[in-house]
Design a protein around this motif. Structure first.
Motif, PDB file in Angstrom:
ATOM      1  N   SER A  53       0.824  -1.209   0.000  1.00 17.20           N
ATOM      2  CA  SER A  53       0.000   0.000   0.000  1.00 17.20           C
ATOM      3  C   SER A  53       0.862   1.265   0.000  1.00 17.20           C
ATOM      4  CB  SER A  53      -0.939   0.004   1.213  1.00 17.20           C
ATOM      5  OG  SER A  53      -0.183  -0.030   2.429  1.00 17.20           O
ATOM      6  N   ASP A  54       2.069   1.199   0.607  1.00 19.13           N
ATOM      7  CA  ASP A  54       2.969   2.350   0.586  1.00 19.13           C
ATOM      8  C   ASP A  54       3.377   2.690  -0.840  1.00 19.13           C
ATOM      9  OD1 ASP A  54       2.971   2.621   3.371  1.00 19.13           O
ATOM     10  OD2 ASP A  54       4.586   1.155   3.588  1.00 19.13           O
ATOM     11  N   LEU A  89       1.713   1.668  -3.714  1.00 16.60           N
ATOM     12  CA  LEU A  89       0.551   1.988  -4.549  1.00 16.60           C
ATOM     13  C   LEU A  89       0.002   3.380  -4.244  1.00 16.60           C
ATOM     14  CD1 LEU A  89      -1.291  -1.470  -4.431  1.00 16.60           C
ATOM     15  CD2 LEU A  89       0.000  -0.500  -6.339  1.00 16.60           C
ATOM     16  N   GLY A  90      -0.032   3.745  -2.973  1.00 19.88           N
ATOM     17  CA  GLY A  90      -0.611   5.028  -2.595  1.00 19.88           C
ATOM     18  C   GLY A  90       0.357   6.180  -2.608  1.00 19.88           C
ATOM     19  N   GLY A  91       1.640   5.901  -2.801  1.00 24.04           N
ATOM     20  CA  GLY A  91       2.626   6.972  -2.792  1.00 24.04           C
ATOM     21  C   GLY A  91       2.689   7.674  -1.445  1.00 24.04           C
ATOM     22  N   ARG A  92       2.625   6.877  -0.387  1.00 15.77           N
ATOM     23  CA  ARG A  92       2.609   7.461   0.954  1.00 15.77           C
ATOM     24  C   ARG A  92       3.954   8.133   1.249  1.00 15.77           C
ATOM     25  NH1 ARG A  92       2.515   4.130   6.618  1.00 15.77           N
ATOM     26  NH2 ARG A  92       2.469   5.942   7.991  1.00 15.77           N
ATOM     27  N   ARG A  93       3.898   9.240   1.983  1.00 14.83           N
ATOM     28  CA  ARG A  93       5.123   9.954   2.351  1.00 14.83           C
ATOM     29  C   ARG A  93       5.762   9.264   3.556  1.00 14.83           C
ATOM     30  NH1 ARG A  93       6.160  14.849   0.051  1.00 14.83           N
ATOM     31  NH2 ARG A  93       4.577  15.577  -1.416  1.00 14.83           N
ATOM     32  N   GLN A 104       6.732   6.393  -6.173  1.00 18.44           N
ATOM     33  CA  GLN A 104       5.635   7.339  -6.403  1.00 18.44           C
ATOM     34  C   GLN A 104       5.836   8.590  -5.552  1.00 18.44           C
ATOM     35  OE1 GLN A 104       3.118   6.752  -8.486  1.00 18.44           O
ATOM     36  NE2 GLN A 104       1.488   8.179  -7.948  1.00 18.44           N
ATOM     37  N   THR A 105       6.244   8.408  -4.307  1.00 20.93           N
ATOM     38  CA  THR A 105       6.513   9.540  -3.411  1.00 20.93           C
ATOM     39  C   THR A 105       7.705  10.347  -3.912  1.00 20.93           C
ATOM     40  OG1 THR A 105       5.727   8.189  -1.567  1.00 20.93           O
ATOM     41  CG2 THR A 105       6.964  10.159  -1.009  1.00 20.93           C
ATOM     42  N   ASN A 110       6.743  12.482  -6.909  1.00 18.33           N
ATOM     43  CA  ASN A 110       5.964  13.668  -6.548  1.00 18.33           C
ATOM     44  C   ASN A 110       6.840  14.759  -5.928  1.00 18.33           C
ATOM     45  OD1 ASN A 110       3.652  12.376  -7.443  1.00 18.33           O
ATOM     46  ND2 ASN A 110       3.111  11.597  -5.404  1.00 18.33           N
TER      47      ASN A 110
END
Length: 397
Positions: free
Chosen positions: A145-146, A148-152, A207-208, A211
């Protein structure tokens, strides 16, 4: 006399002169131990070096080397990330490739409260974790999920924990990386080994990372083949595919890290052989010590030899007796040298951080070589003893 009788007599002679026997064996003990230590540490260092270079195995590194025409057309080509996301997706379709590990790295300023540090910020994909097996000692590792969601969320190195957090547990705390907030979810295990020096590092889901820096391209790509046999085929197909996609000829190439490791392994083997040969000189010196003491023993036991020959002992029996004494001396020294070498190599390897590879071939070779030393350097004293005249020996005082 039987072999066992000669052996018992040899042990009795050694026991009667304990200190002299110990000093005589010392050269053999040190020689055998030195050879085992050098070979074990050399093989262990070679294994660690190969592991550090090749990683988890069956891997090849891709790199981009622009042609002269490309550099003239775009002078800033080296400043651009050479691998696109579509490149990664295309490489994943090659049957011989099991995993495509992509990452991008930038140097950034990290800040926690009033403390700052220059860190290497790396955006990774899920395959990076699977291949490199990043071990987290505090907190947790990245989850699906980290990514896929691009979590910071970020995982930091142990050195960064020591420098920026003064050794305190940073899990759950927020740091600013390139003026962007990142929550620390884990701390990596402190590196050990030959090529591990520790560095200031932050790992982020790609992903993070994208961004934060506004870039969707990758700077490093590693390919893992499905098997060692498919490694070369996978590399050729990958370079051919990317050159075709980017309309280049030989700009995209691969480096076979295992071939580099094998080349380095050859160098370390040669160095181990050279240093091991130098250590083997001590065995030669120990053999001379054995010969010297056995010559002294022949002189001291001249009357005993005369009595034995007068009672019917043949020249061959006297020769055998002294050869067995010499071999017993070197055999015991060889066994003690093996234990000393094994123990020392294990201790050195433990503190150096690489495996101690004491092979049975080296141990067997140490024992046999020490016995051969006993035969060679015991032959002259034994031959001298067997040639003594019985009458002259009986008169010897």
């Amino acid at each position: 006399m039987s072999f066992m009788e000669n052996l018992i007599m040899a042990l009795s002679s050694l026991k009667a002169h304990k200190m002299r026997s110990i000093l005589t064996m010392l050269g053999i003990i040190i020689g055998v131990a030195a050879v085992i230590i050098v070979v074990a540490i050399g093989q262990g260092g070679e294994a660690m070096l190969k592991t550090q270079i090749t990683g988890s195995g069956n891997t090849i590194e891709m790199f981009y080397q622009p042609s002269d025409e490309e550099m003239r057309a775009n002078p800033n080509v080296f400043l651009q990330a050479p691998f696109k996301q579509e490149d990664i997706r295309a490489l994943e379709q090659i049957p011989e490739i099991k995993r495509v590990v992509a990452s991008s790295t930038k140097l950034s300023l990290a800040r926690f409260q009033k403390d700052t540090a220059d860190v290497s910020t790396t955006g990774i994909n899920q395959s990076f974790l699977k291949l490199n097996k990043l071990k987290v000692t505090k907190g947790r590792n990245f989850s699906a999920s980290d990514f896929l969601g691009g979590r910071r969320a970020g995982v930091i190195s142990s050195k960064m924990q020591e420098e920026l957090f003064k050794g305190d547990n940073p899990v759950g705390k927020i740091i600013m990386v390139a003026n962007q907030p990142i929550e620390i979810i884990g701390v990596l295990e402190k590196p050990t080994g030959l090529l591990s020096f520790g560095s200031m590092e932050v790992y982020l889901p790609f992903q993070t990372w994208r961004n934060m820096y506004g870039s969707s391209d990758f700077t490093q790509v590693t390919l893992q083949a499905a098997s060692a046999e498919q490694l070369q085929v996978a590399g050729k197909k990958a370079s051919r595919l990317l050159n075709k996609m980017h309309n280049t000829e030989k700009s995209y190439q691969v480096i076979n890290m295992e071939e580099i490791a094998q080349g380095i392994g050859q160098v370390t083997k040669i160095m181990t052989l050279i240093i091991g040969s130098i250590a083997g000189i001590s065995l030669f010196v120990g053999g001379i010590g054995v010969m010297n003491i056995m010559l002294v023993s022949v002189t001291e036991r001249t009357r005993e030899i005369g009595i034995r020959m007068a009672l019917g002992a043949t020249r061959g029996q006297v020769l055998t007796q002294f050869l067995i004494e010499s071999m017993t001396l070197t055999f015991i020294g060889g066994i003690l040298g093996i234990f000393l070498g094994w123990g020392t190599a294990t201790i050195v390897s433990f503190f150096a951080g690489w495996p101690s590879l004491v092979s049975w071939q080296v141990v067997l070779g140490g024992v046999l070589f020490s016995m051969v030393i006993g035969i060679i350097f015991g032959l002259l004293p034994a031959n001298k003893a067997s040639k003594l005249d019985p009458i002259e020996s009986l008169r010897y005082e």
